[in-house]
Design a protein around this motif. Structure first.
Motif, PDB file in Angstrom:
ATOM      1  N   PRO A 178      38.341  54.962  19.758  1.00 41.82           N
ATOM      2  CA  PRO A 178      39.390  54.929  19.025  1.00 41.82           C
ATOM      3  C   PRO A 178      39.576  56.238  18.063  1.00 41.82           C
ATOM      4  CG  PRO A 178      37.634  53.730  18.300  1.00 41.82           C
ATOM      5  CD  PRO A 178      37.096  54.195  19.622  1.00 41.82           C
ATOM      6  N   LEU A 179      41.036  56.535  17.713  1.00 38.09           N
ATOM      7  CA  LEU A 179      41.231  57.800  16.960  1.00 38.09           C
ATOM      8  C   LEU A 179      40.765  57.431  15.640  1.00 38.09           C
ATOM      9  CD1 LEU A 179      44.692  58.623  18.497  1.00 38.09           C
ATOM     10  CD2 LEU A 179      42.309  59.779  18.965  1.00 38.09           C
ATOM     11  N   ASP A 180      40.361  58.592  15.001  1.00 36.27           N
ATOM     12  CA  ASP A 180      39.889  58.443  13.420  1.00 36.27           C
ATOM     13  C   ASP A 180      40.988  58.944  12.597  1.00 36.27           C
ATOM     14  OD1 ASP A 180      37.216  57.686  14.139  1.00 36.27           O
ATOM     15  OD2 ASP A 180      36.443  59.673  14.346  1.00 36.27           O
ATOM     16  N   LEU A 181      42.084  58.167  12.583  1.00 36.45           N
ATOM     17  CA  LEU A 181      43.160  58.355  12.061  1.00 36.45           C
ATOM     18  C   LEU A 181      43.567  57.374  11.319  1.00 36.45           C
ATOM     19  CD1 LEU A 181      45.684  60.260  14.523  1.00 36.45           C
ATOM     20  CD2 LEU A 181      44.704  61.176  12.448  1.00 36.45           C
ATOM     21  N   PRO A 182      44.258  57.494   9.859  1.00 35.80           N
ATOM     22  CA  PRO A 182      44.543  56.321   9.136  1.00 35.80           C
ATOM     23  C   PRO A 182      45.860  55.672   9.708  1.00 35.80           C
ATOM     24  CG  PRO A 182      45.063  58.321   8.016  1.00 35.80           C
ATOM     25  CD  PRO A 182      44.299  58.455   9.358  1.00 35.80           C
ATOM     26  N   VAL A 196      49.241  59.497   7.541  1.00 38.27           N
ATOM     27  CA  VAL A 196      48.414  60.605   8.201  1.00 38.27           C
ATOM     28  C   VAL A 196      48.871  61.674   7.262  1.00 38.27           C
ATOM     29  CG1 VAL A 196      48.359  61.923  10.252  1.00 38.27           C
ATOM     30  CG2 VAL A 196      48.905  59.553  10.563  1.00 38.27           C
ATOM     31  N   THR A 197      47.620  62.634   6.928  1.00 42.06           N
ATOM     32  CA  THR A 197      47.903  63.939   6.313  1.00 42.06           C
ATOM     33  C   THR A 197      47.269  64.894   7.118  1.00 42.06           C
ATOM     34  OG1 THR A 197      45.673  63.558   5.337  1.00 42.06           O
ATOM     35  CG2 THR A 197      47.103  62.507   4.098  1.00 42.06           C
ATOM     36  N   SER A 198      47.925  66.088   6.348  1.00 44.60           N
ATOM     37  CA  SER A 198      47.524  67.331   7.194  1.00 44.60           C
ATOM     38  C   SER A 198      45.967  67.560   7.519  1.00 44.60           C
ATOM     39  CB  SER A 198      48.058  68.498   6.525  1.00 44.60           C
ATOM     40  OG  SER A 198      47.449  68.814   5.262  1.00 44.60           O
ATOM     41  N   ALA A 199      44.915  67.156   6.265  1.00 45.24           N
ATOM     42  CA  ALA A 199      43.461  67.054   6.648  1.00 45.24           C
ATOM     43  C   ALA A 199      43.355  66.391   7.735  1.00 45.24           C
ATOM     44  CB  ALA A 199      43.002  66.830   5.491  1.00 45.24           C
ATOM     45  N   ASP A 200      43.896  65.208   7.962  1.00 46.28           N
ATOM     46  CA  ASP A 200      43.663  64.302   9.203  1.00 46.28           C
ATOM     47  C   ASP A 200      43.690  64.903  10.404  1.00 46.28           C
ATOM     48  OD1 ASP A 200      42.644  62.107   7.412  1.00 46.28           O
ATOM     49  OD2 ASP A 200      44.825  61.234   7.297  1.00 46.28           O
ATOM     50  N   LEU A 201      44.923  65.668  10.612  1.00 46.97           N
ATOM     51  CA  LEU A 201      45.338  66.190  11.667  1.00 46.97           C
ATOM     52  C   LEU A 201      44.236  67.499  12.024  1.00 46.97           C
ATOM     53  CD1 LEU A 201      49.201  66.099  11.721  1.00 46.97           C
ATOM     54  CD2 LEU A 201      47.524  64.734  12.984  1.00 46.97           C
ATOM     55  N   LEU A 248      40.921  65.283  19.672  1.00 47.08           N
ATOM     56  CA  LEU A 248      41.393  64.301  20.929  1.00 47.08           C
ATOM     57  C   LEU A 248      40.647  64.328  22.061  1.00 47.08           C
ATOM     58  CD1 LEU A 248      45.258  65.217  20.954  1.00 47.08           C
ATOM     59  CD2 LEU A 248      44.139  63.136  20.052  1.00 47.08           C
ATOM     60  N   PRO A 249      40.154  63.121  22.642  1.00 52.83           N
ATOM     61  CA  PRO A 249      39.182  62.802  24.030  1.00 52.83           C
ATOM     62  C   PRO A 249      39.875  63.720  25.116  1.00 52.83           C
ATOM     63  CG  PRO A 249      40.488  60.909  23.444  1.00 52.83           C
ATOM     64  CD  PRO A 249      40.782  61.721  21.938  1.00 52.83           C
ATOM     65  N   ILE A 250      39.016  64.116  25.718  1.00 54.25           N
ATOM     66  CA  ILE A 250      39.340  64.699  26.873  1.00 54.25           C
ATOM     67  C   ILE A 250      39.261  63.997  28.168  1.00 54.25           C
ATOM     68  CG2 ILE A 250      39.055  66.893  28.523  1.00 54.25           C
ATOM     69  CD1 ILE A 250      38.331  68.469  25.763  1.00 54.25           C
ATOM     70  N   GLY A 251      40.024  63.696  28.865  1.00 49.18           N
ATOM     71  CA  GLY A 251      39.928  62.999  30.299  1.00 49.18           C
ATOM     72  C   GLY A 251      39.585  63.970  31.397  1.00 49.18           C
ATOM     73  N   LEU A 252      39.857  63.470  32.537  1.00 46.60           N
ATOM     74  CA  LEU A 252      39.475  64.022  33.843  1.00 46.60           C
ATOM     75  C   LEU A 252      40.341  65.355  34.010  1.00 46.60           C
ATOM     76  CD1 LEU A 252      37.954  64.123  36.440  1.00 46.60           C
ATOM     77  CD2 LEU A 252      39.565  62.587  37.367  1.00 46.60           C
ATOM     78  N   VAL A 253      41.605  65.401  33.814  1.00 45.04           N
ATOM     79  CA  VAL A 253      42.444  66.358  33.907  1.00 45.04           C
ATOM     80  C   VAL A 253      43.151  66.877  32.766  1.00 45.04           C
ATOM     81  CG1 VAL A 253      43.299  65.966  36.298  1.00 45.04           C
ATOM     82  CG2 VAL A 253      44.320  64.592  34.513  1.00 45.04           C
ATOM     83  N   GLY A 254      42.361  66.759  31.554  1.00 44.14           N
ATOM     84  CA  GLY A 254      43.234  67.238  30.091  1.00 44.14           C
ATOM     85  C   GLY A 254      42.869  66.165  29.306  1.00 44.14           C
ATOM     86  N   TYR A 255      43.756  66.222  28.289  1.00 39.19           N
ATOM     87  CA  TYR A 255      43.595  65.159  26.957  1.00 39.19           C
ATOM     88  C   TYR A 255      43.953  63.881  27.537  1.00 39.19           C
ATOM     89  CZ  TYR A 255      42.824  69.134  23.915  1.00 39.19           C
ATOM     90  OH  TYR A 255      42.561  70.320  23.252  1.00 39.19           O
ATOM     91  N   SER A 256      43.354  62.807  27.085  1.00 32.90           N
ATOM     92  CA  SER A 256      43.775  61.316  27.110  1.00 32.90           C
ATOM     93  C   SER A 256      45.200  61.219  26.767  1.00 32.90           C
ATOM     94  CB  SER A 256      42.738  60.403  26.536  1.00 32.90           C
ATOM     95  OG  SER A 256      43.333  59.084  26.530  1.00 32.90           O
TER      96      SER A 256
END
Length: 133
Positions: free
Chosen positions: A36-40, A45-50, A55-63
């Motif tokens: 799961p994402l660690d976002l509120p 959502v704040t700039s510090a959160d971003l 982001l988790p990486i999948g087989l061919v890139g980001y999930s």
């Protein structure tokens, strides 16, 4: 022998029809592989959160699911922020330029509040003075 092949063919056709109609059961659902994402919540959502987001990486890139969820939360946060800014700018415009009577009414209301506060302070002082006697 021909009868056995015809019966087997009919059995296969009946099975295919039954499965296509949904009587064959469903496939099991598996939980997503990404953590799961660690976002509120979406609007907080704040700039510090971003900045801290990985982001988790999948087989061919980001999930794809994680990216979609992140973009949704950021878009909601930006929309709420833009709406709040527009409302505040409208209030400033009304108070500054468009409606000078609003400023006068605001000043009168503030003056009445301070007068009420002064009167209540005077009454408390009188009561304290009477108690002291």
């Amino acid at each position: 022998m021909l009868v056995v092949l015809v019966i087997a063919g009919l059995a296969v056709i009946v099975c295919v029809v039954m499965v296509s109609l949904g009587h064959g059961g469903e496939m099991a659902e598996f939980p997503p592989d990404a953590p799961p994402l660690d976002l509120p919540a979406a609007g907080q959502v704040t700039s510090a959160d971003l900045i801290a987001l990985q982001l988790p990486i999948g087989l061919v890139g980001y999930s794809t699911q994680a990216v979609d969820e992140t973009l949704h939360r950021v878009s909601v946060a930006l929309g709420e922020r833009d709406t709040r800014i527009a409302v505040l700018e409208q209030r400033v415009a009304e108070l500054s330029y468009a409606r000078p009577q609003v400023r006068q009414e605001t000043r009168q209301a503030e003056a009445e509040q301070t007068d009420d506060a002064d009167e209540s302070r005077a009454e408390r002082d009188r009561a304290e003075a009477e108690e002291a006697w």
